[in-house]
Design an enzyme around this catalytic site. Structure first.
Site, PDB file in Angstrom:
ATOM      1  N   CYS A 109       9.572   9.240  -7.298  1.00  0.00           N
ATOM      2  CA  CYS A 109       8.988   9.772  -6.073  1.00  0.00           C
ATOM      3  C   CYS A 109       9.959  10.595  -5.244  1.00  0.00           C
ATOM      4  O   CYS A 109       9.545  11.478  -4.500  1.00  0.00           O
ATOM      5  CB  CYS A 109       8.439   8.620  -5.235  1.00  0.00           C
ATOM      6  SG  CYS A 109       9.683   7.387  -4.764  1.00  0.00           S
ATOM      7  N   GLY A 111      -0.358   4.296  -0.320  1.00  0.00           N
ATOM      8  CA  GLY A 111      -1.128   5.446   0.133  1.00  0.00           C
ATOM      9  C   GLY A 111      -1.915   6.093  -0.991  1.00  0.00           C
ATOM     10  O   GLY A 111      -2.589   7.101  -0.791  1.00  0.00           O
ATOM     11  N   MET A 138       0.830  -1.202   0.000  1.00  0.00           N
ATOM     12  CA  MET A 138       0.000   0.000   0.000  1.00  0.00           C
ATOM     13  C   MET A 138       0.868   1.256   0.000  1.00  0.00           C
ATOM     14  O   MET A 138       1.564   1.544   0.967  1.00  0.00           O
ATOM     15  CB  MET A 138      -0.946  -0.017   1.199  1.00  0.00           C
ATOM     16  CG  MET A 138      -1.864  -1.235   1.206  1.00  0.00           C
ATOM     17  SD  MET A 138      -3.168  -1.123   2.437  1.00  0.00           S
ATOM     18  CE  MET A 138      -4.155   0.235   1.786  1.00  0.00           C
ATOM     19  N   CYS A 143      13.510  -0.038  -7.997  1.00  0.00           N
ATOM     20  CA  CYS A 143      12.711  -0.141  -6.774  1.00  0.00           C
ATOM     21  C   CYS A 143      11.906  -1.434  -6.766  1.00  0.00           C
ATOM     22  O   CYS A 143      11.830  -2.135  -5.753  1.00  0.00           O
ATOM     23  CB  CYS A 143      11.788   1.068  -6.662  1.00  0.00           C
ATOM     24  SG  CYS A 143      10.798   1.100  -5.152  1.00  0.00           S
ATOM     25  N   VAL A 148      -4.625   5.708  -4.562  1.00  0.00           N
ATOM     26  CA  VAL A 148      -5.942   5.136  -4.806  1.00  0.00           C
ATOM     27  C   VAL A 148      -5.855   3.709  -5.330  1.00  0.00           C
ATOM     28  O   VAL A 148      -6.692   2.853  -4.989  1.00  0.00           O
ATOM     29  CB  VAL A 148      -6.756   6.030  -5.773  1.00  0.00           C
ATOM     30  CG1 VAL A 148      -6.102   6.107  -7.136  1.00  0.00           C
ATOM     31  CG2 VAL A 148      -8.191   5.553  -5.891  1.00  0.00           C
ATOM     32  N   ASP A 149      -4.858   3.394  -6.154  1.00  0.00           N
ATOM     33  CA  ASP A 149      -4.798   2.075  -6.787  1.00  0.00           C
ATOM     34  C   ASP A 149      -4.605   0.949  -5.773  1.00  0.00           C
ATOM     35  O   ASP A 149      -5.382  -0.009  -5.728  1.00  0.00           O
ATOM     36  CB  ASP A 149      -3.683   2.047  -7.834  1.00  0.00           C
ATOM     37  CG  ASP A 149      -3.917   3.033  -8.963  1.00  0.00           C
ATOM     38  OD1 ASP A 149      -5.086   3.207  -9.350  1.00  0.00           O
ATOM     39  OD2 ASP A 149      -2.946   3.628  -9.452  1.00  0.00           O
ATOM     40  N   SER A 150      -3.565   1.046  -4.955  1.00  0.00           N
ATOM     41  CA  SER A 150      -3.315  -0.016  -3.983  1.00  0.00           C
ATOM     42  C   SER A 150      -4.405  -0.058  -2.920  1.00  0.00           C
ATOM     43  O   SER A 150      -4.718  -1.131  -2.382  1.00  0.00           O
ATOM     44  CB  SER A 150      -1.940   0.160  -3.336  1.00  0.00           C
ATOM     45  OG  SER A 150      -1.805   1.437  -2.738  1.00  0.00           O
TER      46      SER A 150
END
Length: 398
Positions: free
Chosen positions: A213, A21, A19, A112, A23-25
């Site tokens: 990110c 944070g 997760m 990542c 919307v997708d996860s």
């Protein structure tokens, strides 16, 4: 079979959801909880560089962790935060800076996935007794179509081509694919947001995260120069024909294919053709000098049904994607004494070392992902390649 292709009831299947944070996860966690799975949410603390902690569109920083926690509270599932900041710096941020000063155009999202999400987090999921690790990536996986690969899974492009993330997942190994699940592969982004609204999730209208990110405001040069001060050393701006046109303040400020902001005016349109890290030269030329027909790959991850050496030796017809924003285009994977390479049938402009070359069976949503590799070097049209090699062999001015 349940919806995740396990031969047991959902309530007897434990799934860890990565997760971020976003919307997708969050919707992935909600869907799996709704279907009755034993769901755990895990968020990784990856970095903290001040303003980015509360910057809209950031990922895996303070605000995102809080959003993931609130989503898990709404769904009634456990939520854990793991501090992977040191690991992220070691395996993603530092190599990103090294790659940039070497004149490459790195893709840290791939690193990542390789070293943090699909390696360390996947191992943690197994330690927690999970049967699968689910993510919010837009890609699909399903059991392999080949009987001899029974028990293995294959990757395919998603239904929503605009959200296709397969380019960033080309390095996912077979072992990882077999353990991973991607519940959003058959959904569009609008459908995902509608589900978030329906579930009452606080992130339903949250902006999408940026690709890189940890780079504030998208200024790669800021983080590279901070980590590698010598990267800002100046040098020459040289035309392919050998003319010295000016000077620059560090190759980290340039990328292959760049036209604007080069810093020289000659009355002709010029593009960055090559970054000579060894001599700190920015080599420029006309647009046609960017045309690339062949790319040599390193760190190849092969997901095809036959051995890669056999496929490359005879020539493997496929479709290649050398940019995340491009559609797969006709190509052929081959090999010679210098290694595995891909012939781009229609050519491609502005291909840079460090970029990924992902391979596919076709161009539609049913296209299978064959893996790919990082571009080690590229070859241009003969005239431009000859001019470049002659320039690289000539000594730079002191």
């Amino acid at each position: 079979m349940n919806s995740l292709d396990f031969d047991r009831k959902p309530e007897d299947t434990r799934v860890v959801v990565a997760m971020s944070g976003g919307v997708d996860s969050s919707v992935v966690a909600g869907l799996l909880k709704r279907e009755g799975y034993d769901v755990l949410g895990i968020t990784l603390q990856l970095y903290d560089h001040g303003a980015a902690v509360h910057r809209a569109g950031s990922c895996c920083a303070g605000q995102d962790i809080d959003d993931a926690r609130r989503v898990c509270e709404t769904l009634g599932i456990p939520h854990y935060v793991l501090d992977y900041e040191a690991r992220f710096r070691e395996t993603v941020i530092n190599p990103f800076a090294e790659s940039y000063i070497a004149g490459e155009t790195p893709i840290p999202c791939v690193a990542c996935n390789q070293t943090v999400k699909f390696a360390d987090l996947l191992a943690t999921a197994k330690e927690l007794g999970a049967d699968a690790l689910a993510t919010g990536h837009y890609i699909r996986s399903r059991p392999s179509p080949k009987p001899r690969y029974q028990g293995q899974r294959a990757l395919y492009r998603p239904t929503d081509a605009e959200r296709d993330q397969s380019y960033f997942l080309f390095a996912t190994t077979q072992e990882q694919i077999d353990y991973l699940r991607f519940p959003l592969g058959n959904l569009s982004k609008p459908e995902t947001r509608a589900l978030a609204e329906e579930m009452g999730l606080v992130v339903a209208k949250k902006a999408d995260s940026q690709d890189i990110c940890f780079v504030p405001q998208g200024k790669y040069s800021d983080i590279v120069s901070k980590l590698k001060p010598n990267a800002a050393l100046g040098g020459e701006i040289v035309h392919l024909d050998g003319r010295v046109l000016g000077t620059h303040e560090g190759i980290l400020h340039y990328t292959i294919g760049q036209r604007r902001g080069i810093g020289v005016a000659t009355g002709e349109p010029l593009y960055v053709v090559y970054l000579d890290a060894r001599s700190r030269r920015v080599i420029v030329g006309p647009k046609e000098a960017l045309e690339t027909r062949r790319v040599y790959l390193r760190d190849v991850n092969w997901l095809g049904d036959e051995e890669i050496d056999a496929a490359a030796s005879r020539g493997f017809a496929c479709f290649a994607k050398v940019r995340s924003t491009r559609q797969p285009a006709p190509a052929e994977m081959k090999c010679d004494a210098d290694g595995i390479y891909v012939e781009l049938v229609d050519g491609e402009a502005g291909v840079a070392p460090g970029q990924a070359c992902a391979l596919y069976s076709g161009t539609g949503e049913d296209a299978r992902v064959y893996g790919g590799g990082f571009i080690r070097k590229s070859e241009r049209e003969p005239a431009a390649e000859a001019a470049l090699q002659a320039l690289l062999q000539a000594p730079a001015a002191a």
